[in-house]
Design a protein around this motif. Sequence first.
Motif, PDB file in Angstrom:
ATOM      1  N   CYS A   1     -31.559 -22.742 -83.814  1.00  0.00           N
ATOM      2  CA  CYS A   1     -30.160 -22.340 -83.900  1.00  0.00           C
ATOM      3  C   CYS A   1     -29.819 -22.280 -85.373  1.00  0.00           C
ATOM      4  CB  CYS A   1     -29.288 -23.365 -83.190  1.00  0.00           C
ATOM      5  SG  CYS A   1     -27.533 -22.996 -83.315  1.00  0.00           S
TER       6      CYS A   1
ATOM      7  N   HIS B   1     -26.602 -29.832 -84.370  1.00  0.00           N
ATOM      8  CA  HIS B   1     -27.077 -28.482 -84.728  1.00  0.00           C
ATOM      9  C   HIS B   1     -28.521 -28.466 -85.229  1.00  0.00           C
ATOM     10  CE1 HIS B   1     -27.417 -24.673 -86.775  1.00  0.00           C
ATOM     11  NE2 HIS B   1     -27.585 -25.304 -87.905  1.00  0.00           N
TER      12      HIS B   1
ATOM     13  N   GLU C   1     -26.787 -21.226 -86.557  1.00  0.00           N
ATOM     14  CA  GLU C   1     -25.329 -21.115 -86.714  1.00  0.00           C
ATOM     15  C   GLU C   1     -24.792 -22.523 -86.481  1.00  0.00           C
ATOM     16  OE1 GLU C   1     -24.304 -17.752 -87.106  1.00  0.00           O
ATOM     17  OE2 GLU C   1     -22.414 -18.638 -87.778  1.00  0.00           O
ATOM     18  N   TYR C   2     -24.084 -23.067 -87.454  1.00  0.00           N
ATOM     19  CA  TYR C   2     -23.649 -24.453 -87.318  1.00  0.00           C
ATOM     20  C   TYR C   2     -22.764 -24.613 -86.077  1.00  0.00           C
ATOM     21  CZ  TYR C   2     -21.981 -29.077 -88.088  1.00  0.00           C
ATOM     22  OH  TYR C   2     -21.702 -30.406 -87.902  1.00  0.00           O
ATOM     23  N   CYS C   3     -23.170 -25.554 -85.209  1.00  0.00           N
ATOM     24  CA  CYS C   3     -22.460 -25.677 -83.939  1.00  0.00           C
ATOM     25  C   CYS C   3     -22.062 -27.102 -83.618  1.00  0.00           C
ATOM     26  CB  CYS C   3     -23.323 -25.099 -82.816  1.00  0.00           C
ATOM     27  SG  CYS C   3     -24.971 -25.821 -82.744  1.00  0.00           S
TER      28      CYS C   3
ATOM     29  N   MET D   1     -31.306 -28.551 -82.680  1.00  0.00           N
ATOM     30  CA  MET D   1     -31.290 -27.542 -81.627  1.00  0.00           C
ATOM     31  C   MET D   1     -32.445 -26.552 -81.822  1.00  0.00           C
ATOM     32  SD  MET D   1     -27.919 -25.531 -80.430  1.00  0.00           S
ATOM     33  CE  MET D   1     -27.990 -24.417 -79.037  1.00  0.00           C
TER      34      MET D   1
ATOM     35  N   HIS E   1     -23.653 -19.986 -81.157  1.00  0.00           N
ATOM     36  CA  HIS E   1     -24.927 -20.496 -81.662  1.00  0.00           C
ATOM     37  C   HIS E   1     -25.679 -19.339 -82.307  1.00  0.00           C
ATOM     38  CE1 HIS E   1     -24.614 -24.364 -79.560  1.00  0.00           C
ATOM     39  NE2 HIS E   1     -24.164 -23.700 -78.514  1.00  0.00           N
TER      40      HIS E   1
HETATM   41 CU1  CUA Z   1     -26.448 -24.439 -81.830  1.00  0.00          CU
HETATM   42 CU2  CUA Z   1     -26.393 -24.732 -84.195  1.00  0.00          CU
END
Ligand code: CUA
Length: 151
Positions: free
Chosen positions: A133, A141, A135-137, A144, A98
């Motif tokens: 967040c 996402h 960062e693609y998660c 988040m 993340h």
């Molecule tokens: Cu956790 Cu994007």
Amino acid sequence: KYEKIWLIFGIGSLLVFLSVIGVGAYYKGQQPPSCLTTIDPEKVDQTAPFDQPGVKQVGDNHYQVAIVMQAFAFTPNTIKVPKGATVDFVVTTKDVVHGFEIAGTNVNMMVEPGYVSTATKVFDKKGEYLILCNEYCGTGHHMMTAKVEVT
Ligand code: CUA
């Protein structure tokens, strides 16, 4: 006769040129990626209580905030600190990579499973700061987020 010398000189400079490119590319390849992970083990206690995430006072106007990230949430979700306090963020993730960014500040780091990412920030202004967040998660996402309340 001179032609031969020039030919050798030409091939020689070509080889030098190619090896310079090769070495340059090799060392560039060795450089770390340009993500802004801030890890300063000297300054921040990394043995954070991740079993009890949250805000902990560690000194005079000095707080440590242990945060656990997991798709697609932060624990805790709201962090309250007083204005002017020095805040050490100690962050880890339970699942995937993340990103931890506090909008409008220089806090921006990658959080990887099995690692602890830390950042220190002094909040000089009262207000709400969005943590997101970056960062693609996964599918959640974009949802988040969390916040820091400076009072
Ligand atoms: Cu956790 Cu994007």
